[in-house]
Design a protein around this motif. Structure first.
Motif, PDB file in Angstrom:
ATOM      1  N   LYS A 159      30.340  44.797  42.519  1.00  0.00           N
ATOM      2  CA  LYS A 159      29.707  44.840  43.847  1.00  0.00           C
ATOM      3  C   LYS A 159      28.908  43.573  44.121  1.00  0.00           C
ATOM      4  CE  LYS A 159      25.429  47.264  42.504  1.00  0.00           C
ATOM      5  NZ  LYS A 159      25.648  47.149  41.052  1.00  0.00           N
ATOM      6  N   ASP A 160      28.508  42.871  43.038  1.00  0.00           N
ATOM      7  CA  ASP A 160      27.778  41.612  43.195  1.00  0.00           C
ATOM      8  C   ASP A 160      28.712  40.416  43.377  1.00  0.00           C
ATOM      9  OD1 ASP A 160      25.276  42.848  42.897  1.00  0.00           O
ATOM     10  OD2 ASP A 160      25.488  42.821  40.710  1.00  0.00           O
ATOM     11  N   TYR A 161      30.005  40.641  43.250  1.00  0.00           N
ATOM     12  CA  TYR A 161      31.005  39.570  43.384  1.00  0.00           C
ATOM     13  C   TYR A 161      32.094  40.017  44.354  1.00  0.00           C
ATOM     14  CZ  TYR A 161      28.820  37.769  39.129  1.00  0.00           C
ATOM     15  OH  TYR A 161      27.918  37.296  38.204  1.00  0.00           O
ATOM     16  N   PRO A 162      31.751  40.258  45.596  1.00  0.00           N
ATOM     17  CA  PRO A 162      32.748  40.788  46.536  1.00  0.00           C
ATOM     18  C   PRO A 162      33.959  39.884  46.711  1.00  0.00           C
ATOM     19  CG  PRO A 162      30.783  40.022  47.685  1.00  0.00           C
ATOM     20  CD  PRO A 162      30.439  40.041  46.237  1.00  0.00           C
ATOM     21  N   ALA A 163      33.779  38.585  46.521  1.00  0.00           N
ATOM     22  CA  ALA A 163      34.917  37.673  46.670  1.00  0.00           C
ATOM     23  C   ALA A 163      35.957  37.875  45.579  1.00  0.00           C
ATOM     24  CB  ALA A 163      34.432  36.219  46.671  1.00  0.00           C
ATOM     25  N   LYS A 164      35.545  38.484  44.458  1.00  0.00           N
ATOM     26  CA  LYS A 164      36.460  38.713  43.348  1.00  0.00           C
ATOM     27  C   LYS A 164      37.260  40.004  43.500  1.00  0.00           C
ATOM     28  CE  LYS A 164      34.882  35.143  41.077  1.00  0.00           C
ATOM     29  NZ  LYS A 164      35.731  33.940  40.922  1.00  0.00           N
ATOM     30  N   LEU A 165      36.805  40.873  44.373  1.00  0.00           N
ATOM     31  CA  LEU A 165      37.431  42.183  44.482  1.00  0.00           C
ATOM     32  C   LEU A 165      38.906  42.125  44.850  1.00  0.00           C
ATOM     33  CD1 LEU A 165      37.015  45.207  44.231  1.00  0.00           C
ATOM     34  CD2 LEU A 165      36.265  45.248  46.621  1.00  0.00           C
ATOM     35  N   PRO A 166      39.337  41.288  45.795  1.00  0.00           N
ATOM     36  CA  PRO A 166      40.766  41.244  46.104  1.00  0.00           C
ATOM     37  C   PRO A 166      41.638  40.886  44.898  1.00  0.00           C
ATOM     38  CG  PRO A 166      39.512  40.210  47.846  1.00  0.00           C
ATOM     39  CD  PRO A 166      38.551  40.470  46.726  1.00  0.00           C
ATOM     40  N   ALA A 167      41.178  39.948  44.068  1.00  0.00           N
ATOM     41  CA  ALA A 167      41.952  39.581  42.880  1.00  0.00           C
ATOM     42  C   ALA A 167      42.007  40.741  41.902  1.00  0.00           C
ATOM     43  CB  ALA A 167      41.343  38.350  42.213  1.00  0.00           C
ATOM     44  N   PHE A 168      40.884  41.427  41.727  1.00  0.00           N
ATOM     45  CA  PHE A 168      40.874  42.563  40.814  1.00  0.00           C
ATOM     46  C   PHE A 168      41.815  43.657  41.304  1.00  0.00           C
ATOM     47  CE2 PHE A 168      39.475  46.643  39.263  1.00  0.00           C
ATOM     48  CZ  PHE A 168      39.265  46.412  37.923  1.00  0.00           C
ATOM     49  N   GLU A 169      41.741  43.960  42.587  1.00  0.00           N
ATOM     50  CA  GLU A 169      42.583  45.017  43.136  1.00  0.00           C
ATOM     51  C   GLU A 169      44.067  44.670  43.036  1.00  0.00           C
ATOM     52  OE1 GLU A 169      40.945  45.424  47.034  1.00  0.00           O
ATOM     53  OE2 GLU A 169      39.599  47.066  46.426  1.00  0.00           O
ATOM     54  N   ARG A 170      44.385  43.391  43.197  1.00  0.00           N
ATOM     55  CA  ARG A 170      45.790  42.982  43.154  1.00  0.00           C
ATOM     56  C   ARG A 170      46.314  42.802  41.737  1.00  0.00           C
ATOM     57  NH1 ARG A 170      50.067  42.411  42.290  1.00  0.00           N
ATOM     58  NH2 ARG A 170      51.731  41.199  43.282  1.00  0.00           N
ATOM     59  N   TYR A 171      45.457  42.273  40.830  1.00  0.00           N
ATOM     60  CA  TYR A 171      45.944  41.897  39.507  1.00  0.00           C
ATOM     61  C   TYR A 171      45.263  42.638  38.347  1.00  0.00           C
ATOM     62  CZ  TYR A 171      48.130  38.163  42.125  1.00  0.00           C
ATOM     63  OH  TYR A 171      48.884  37.462  43.038  1.00  0.00           O
ATOM     64  N   GLY A 172      44.258  43.463  38.633  1.00  0.00           N
ATOM     65  CA  GLY A 172      43.589  44.188  37.567  1.00  0.00           C
ATOM     66  C   GLY A 172      42.625  43.346  36.760  1.00  0.00           C
ATOM     67  N   SER A 173      42.372  42.138  37.203  1.00  0.00           N
ATOM     68  CA  SER A 173      41.433  41.221  36.546  1.00  0.00           C
ATOM     69  C   SER A 173      41.025  40.163  37.553  1.00  0.00           C
ATOM     70  CB  SER A 173      42.091  40.552  35.340  1.00  0.00           C
ATOM     71  OG  SER A 173      41.281  39.481  34.865  1.00  0.00           O
ATOM     72  N   PRO A 174      39.742  39.812  37.589  1.00  0.00           N
ATOM     73  CA  PRO A 174      39.349  38.721  38.476  1.00  0.00           C
ATOM     74  C   PRO A 174      39.562  37.349  37.839  1.00  0.00           C
ATOM     75  CG  PRO A 174      37.419  39.610  37.431  1.00  0.00           C
ATOM     76  CD  PRO A 174      38.579  40.455  36.964  1.00  0.00           C
ATOM     77  N   ASN A 175      39.866  37.320  36.536  1.00  0.00           N
ATOM     78  CA  ASN A 175      39.957  36.055  35.796  1.00  0.00           C
ATOM     79  C   ASN A 175      41.383  35.530  35.762  1.00  0.00           C
ATOM     80  OD1 ASN A 175      37.196  36.281  35.228  1.00  0.00           O
ATOM     81  ND2 ASN A 175      37.621  37.563  33.457  1.00  0.00           N
TER      82      ASN A 175
END
Length: 240
Positions: A159-175
Protein backbone atom coordinates in the motif's frame (compact mmCIF):
# COMPACT_ATOMS: atom_id res chain seq x y z
CA UNK A 1 9.34 2.21 5.34
CA UNK A 2 10.59 -1.24 4.24
CA UNK A 3 12.70 -1.61 1.12
CA UNK A 4 11.48 -3.76 -1.75
CA UNK A 5 14.43 -6.12 -1.46
CA UNK A 6 13.97 -6.93 2.20
CA UNK A 7 10.18 -7.22 2.13
CA UNK A 8 9.43 -9.01 -1.12
CA UNK A 9 11.04 -12.33 -0.35
CA UNK A 10 9.56 -12.98 3.09
CA UNK A 11 6.09 -11.84 2.05
CA UNK A 12 5.99 -14.13 -0.95
CA UNK A 13 6.52 -17.21 1.19
CA UNK A 14 3.06 -18.48 2.06
CA UNK A 15 2.23 -21.59 4.04
CA UNK A 16 4.10 -23.10 6.95
CA UNK A 17 7.83 -23.64 6.56
CA UNK A 18 7.49 -26.86 8.49
CA UNK A 19 5.25 -28.21 5.75
CA UNK A 20 7.78 -27.23 3.12
CA UNK A 21 10.63 -28.85 4.99
CA UNK A 22 8.62 -32.03 5.32
CA UNK A 23 8.39 -32.12 1.55
CA UNK A 24 12.16 -32.08 1.15
CA UNK A 25 12.42 -35.77 1.93
CA UNK A 26 10.13 -36.66 -0.93
CA UNK A 27 11.66 -38.02 -4.14
CA UNK A 28 11.36 -35.93 -7.32
CA UNK A 29 8.81 -38.40 -8.63
CA UNK A 30 6.45 -37.73 -5.74
CA UNK A 31 2.96 -36.82 -6.76
CA UNK A 32 1.57 -33.30 -6.49
CA UNK A 33 -0.75 -34.54 -3.74
CA UNK A 34 2.27 -35.23 -1.51
CA UNK A 35 3.61 -31.68 -1.88
CA UNK A 36 2.38 -28.48 -0.26
CA UNK A 37 -0.38 -27.00 -2.36
CA UNK A 38 1.60 -23.78 -2.84
CA UNK A 39 5.34 -23.55 -3.47
CA UNK A 40 7.46 -20.42 -3.14
CA UNK A 41 10.09 -20.89 -5.82
CA UNK A 42 13.14 -18.88 -6.79
CA UNK A 43 14.35 -19.11 -10.37
CA UNK A 44 17.94 -18.01 -10.05
CA UNK A 45 21.19 -17.43 -11.90
CA UNK A 46 23.92 -19.95 -11.02
CA UNK A 47 27.11 -17.93 -10.37
CA UNK A 48 30.59 -19.06 -11.35
CA UNK A 49 33.39 -19.71 -8.86
CA UNK A 50 34.77 -16.11 -8.66
CA UNK A 51 31.35 -14.84 -7.58
CA UNK A 52 30.96 -17.61 -5.01
CA UNK A 53 34.47 -16.81 -3.76
CA UNK A 54 33.45 -13.17 -3.21
CA UNK A 55 30.53 -14.35 -1.08
CA UNK A 56 32.87 -16.66 0.82
CA UNK A 57 35.26 -13.78 1.55
CA UNK A 58 32.45 -11.55 2.78
CA UNK A 59 31.09 -14.41 4.88
CA UNK A 60 34.49 -14.93 6.48
CA UNK A 61 34.74 -11.22 7.29
CA UNK A 62 31.29 -11.28 8.84
CA UNK A 63 32.17 -14.42 10.79
CA UNK A 64 35.24 -12.72 12.23
CA UNK A 65 32.90 -10.01 13.52
CA UNK A 66 30.57 -12.54 15.12
CA UNK A 67 27.89 -12.71 12.40
CA UNK A 68 26.84 -15.85 10.54
CA UNK A 69 25.90 -15.43 6.88
CA UNK A 70 23.52 -17.62 4.93
CA UNK A 71 26.58 -18.96 3.10
CA UNK A 72 28.21 -19.92 6.41
CA UNK A 73 25.04 -21.84 7.25
CA UNK A 74 25.52 -23.86 4.07
CA UNK A 75 22.90 -22.23 1.88
CA UNK A 76 23.59 -21.90 -1.81
CA UNK A 77 24.87 -18.71 -3.44
CA UNK A 78 22.32 -17.55 -6.01
CA UNK A 79 21.14 -14.41 -7.77
CA UNK A 80 17.35 -14.25 -8.00
CA UNK A 81 15.90 -13.78 -11.47
CA UNK A 82 12.21 -14.29 -10.61
CA UNK A 83 10.67 -15.26 -7.29
CA UNK A 84 6.98 -15.95 -6.77
CA UNK A 85 4.50 -18.64 -5.74
CA UNK A 86 3.24 -21.58 -7.81
CA UNK A 87 0.71 -24.36 -7.39
CA UNK A 88 2.58 -27.61 -6.82
CA UNK A 89 0.97 -29.06 -9.94
CA UNK A 90 2.83 -26.52 -12.08
CA UNK A 91 6.30 -27.76 -11.12
CA UNK A 92 6.82 -30.22 -14.02
CA UNK A 93 5.80 -27.59 -16.56
CA UNK A 94 7.98 -24.98 -14.87
CA UNK A 95 11.00 -27.27 -15.03
CA UNK A 96 10.35 -27.95 -18.72
CA UNK A 97 10.01 -24.23 -19.48
CA UNK A 98 13.27 -23.30 -17.75
CA UNK A 99 15.09 -26.25 -19.31
CA UNK A 100 14.05 -24.99 -22.76
CA UNK A 101 15.18 -21.49 -21.90
CA UNK A 102 18.62 -22.68 -20.77
CA UNK A 103 19.22 -25.02 -23.69
CA UNK A 104 22.00 -23.88 -26.01
CA UNK A 105 22.56 -20.63 -24.12
CA UNK A 106 25.99 -19.15 -23.53
CA UNK A 107 27.28 -18.00 -20.13
CA UNK A 108 26.93 -14.26 -19.55
CA UNK A 109 29.03 -11.87 -17.44
CA UNK A 110 28.18 -11.46 -13.77
CA UNK A 111 29.86 -8.88 -11.56
CA UNK A 112 29.83 -7.97 -7.87
CA UNK A 113 30.22 -4.22 -7.38
CA UNK A 114 29.97 -3.49 -3.66
CA UNK A 115 27.91 -4.11 -0.54
CA UNK A 116 24.52 -2.72 0.48
CA UNK A 117 22.75 -2.61 3.82
CA UNK A 118 18.98 -2.17 3.94
CA UNK A 119 17.13 -0.09 6.55
CA UNK A 120 16.13 -3.31 8.31
CA UNK A 121 19.67 -4.70 8.33
CA UNK A 122 19.62 -7.07 5.42
CA UNK A 123 23.07 -7.27 3.86
CA UNK A 124 23.72 -7.86 0.17
CA UNK A 125 26.55 -7.95 -2.27
CA UNK A 126 25.35 -5.81 -5.16
CA UNK A 127 25.30 -7.38 -8.61
CA UNK A 128 25.67 -5.22 -11.71
CA UNK A 129 22.41 -5.06 -13.65
CA UNK A 130 23.95 -5.58 -17.07
CA UNK A 131 21.92 -5.67 -20.26
CA UNK A 132 22.61 -9.40 -20.61
CA UNK A 133 21.53 -10.19 -17.06
CA UNK A 134 18.43 -8.01 -17.42
CA UNK A 135 17.52 -9.85 -20.63
CA UNK A 136 17.90 -13.22 -18.92
CA UNK A 137 15.66 -12.14 -16.03
CA UNK A 138 13.08 -10.80 -18.46
CA UNK A 139 13.02 -14.06 -20.42
CA UNK A 140 12.72 -16.11 -17.25
CA UNK A 141 9.82 -13.96 -16.05
CA UNK A 142 7.96 -14.29 -19.33
CA UNK A 143 8.51 -18.06 -19.43
CA UNK A 144 7.51 -18.73 -15.82
CA UNK A 145 4.78 -16.18 -15.15
CA UNK A 146 1.93 -18.04 -16.89
CA UNK A 147 2.45 -20.95 -14.48
CA UNK A 148 2.41 -18.97 -11.25
CA UNK A 149 -0.30 -18.77 -8.61
CA UNK A 150 -2.63 -16.07 -9.95
CA UNK A 151 -4.55 -15.86 -6.67
CA UNK A 152 -1.55 -14.37 -4.87
CA UNK A 153 -2.66 -11.39 -2.80
CA UNK A 154 -0.41 -8.32 -2.55
CA UNK A 155 1.36 -8.01 0.79
CA UNK A 156 0.23 -5.28 3.18
CA UNK A 157 3.40 -3.23 2.70
CA UNK A 158 2.53 -2.65 -0.95
CA UNK A 159 0.00 0.00 0.00
CA UNK A 160 3.04 2.26 0.45
CA UNK A 161 4.21 1.51 -3.11
CA UNK A 162 1.11 1.97 -5.27
CA UNK A 163 3.22 2.32 -8.41
CA UNK A 164 4.43 -1.25 -7.89
CA UNK A 165 0.97 -2.76 -7.65
CA UNK A 166 0.37 -3.17 -11.41
CA UNK A 167 3.60 -5.16 -11.79
CA UNK A 168 2.74 -7.34 -8.82
CA UNK A 169 -0.77 -8.00 -10.09
CA UNK A 170 0.51 -8.85 -13.57
CA UNK A 171 3.66 -10.80 -12.69
CA UNK A 172 3.35 -11.82 -9.03
CA UNK A 173 6.45 -9.80 -8.14
CA UNK A 174 7.30 -6.12 -8.28
CA UNK A 175 11.00 -6.93 -8.84
CA UNK A 176 10.73 -7.59 -12.55
CA UNK A 177 11.69 -5.81 -15.75
CA UNK A 178 12.72 -2.24 -14.90
CA UNK A 179 12.42 -3.02 -11.18
CA UNK A 180 14.82 -5.98 -11.42
CA UNK A 181 17.38 -5.57 -8.62
CA UNK A 182 20.04 -8.32 -8.71
CA UNK A 183 21.93 -9.09 -5.50
CA UNK A 184 23.46 -11.83 -3.37
CA UNK A 185 21.99 -11.99 0.14
CA UNK A 186 24.38 -12.41 3.07
CA UNK A 187 22.29 -11.57 6.15
CA UNK A 188 18.67 -10.88 7.07
CA UNK A 189 17.47 -8.71 9.95
CA UNK A 190 20.92 -8.73 11.51
CA UNK A 191 20.91 -7.51 15.11
CA UNK A 192 24.66 -7.26 15.67
CA UNK A 193 26.07 -3.72 15.94
CA UNK A 194 29.19 -5.12 14.26
CA UNK A 195 27.36 -4.84 10.95
CA UNK A 196 28.27 -1.15 10.98
CA UNK A 197 31.93 -2.14 11.26
CA UNK A 198 31.63 -4.39 8.23
CA UNK A 199 29.94 -1.65 6.22
CA UNK A 200 32.65 0.85 7.11
CA UNK A 201 35.30 -1.58 5.89
CA UNK A 202 33.29 -2.33 2.75
CA UNK A 203 33.08 1.38 2.01
CA UNK A 204 36.85 1.59 2.13
CA UNK A 205 37.43 -1.61 0.15
CA UNK A 206 34.23 -2.55 -1.71
CA UNK A 207 33.84 -6.25 -2.45
CA UNK A 208 34.26 -6.80 -6.18
CA UNK A 209 34.40 -9.82 -8.45
CA UNK A 210 34.08 -10.68 -12.12
CA UNK A 211 32.47 -13.95 -13.08
CA UNK A 212 29.56 -15.25 -15.09
CA UNK A 213 26.18 -16.91 -14.99
CA UNK A 214 26.69 -20.60 -15.71
CA UNK A 215 23.09 -21.74 -15.70
CA UNK A 216 19.61 -21.34 -14.29
CA UNK A 217 18.22 -23.11 -11.23
CA UNK A 218 14.88 -23.58 -9.51
CA UNK A 219 14.83 -23.72 -5.72
CA UNK A 220 12.28 -24.04 -2.95
CA UNK A 221 12.87 -21.10 -0.60
CA UNK A 222 12.33 -20.26 3.04
CA UNK A 223 10.89 -17.11 4.59
CA UNK A 224 14.13 -15.23 3.84
CA UNK A 225 14.13 -16.24 0.19
CA UNK A 226 17.03 -18.65 0.75
CA UNK A 227 17.15 -22.02 -0.96
CA UNK A 228 16.19 -24.96 1.23
CA UNK A 229 15.87 -27.44 -1.63
CA UNK A 230 17.33 -27.33 -5.13
CA UNK A 231 14.66 -28.72 -7.44
CA UNK A 232 16.51 -28.41 -10.75
CA UNK A 233 19.59 -26.82 -12.28
CA UNK A 234 20.21 -26.34 -15.99
CA UNK A 235 23.79 -25.56 -16.93
CA UNK A 236 24.50 -23.60 -20.06
CA UNK A 237 26.23 -25.87 -22.53
CA UNK A 238 27.43 -23.37 -25.14
CA UNK A 239 30.76 -21.65 -24.61
CA UNK A 240 32.18 -18.46 -26.11
Amino acid sequence: MPSLIDTMKPRLVLGALATLLAALALPDAASAEALPAKLSLDIYAIPSRPIVAAVDRASAELGALGMTSFRAKGQAVHATLYLTQYPASALPRLKAAIARLARGRQPIPLAVDGAERSPTNWLFLRVTRSAALQRLADEVTLAAEPLRDHDLAPPAWMKDYPAKLPAFERYGSPNVFMQFDPHLTLLANEASPALATYMARAAQQPPRAQGRVEGIGIGLVDANGQIVKTLAEYRFTSRR
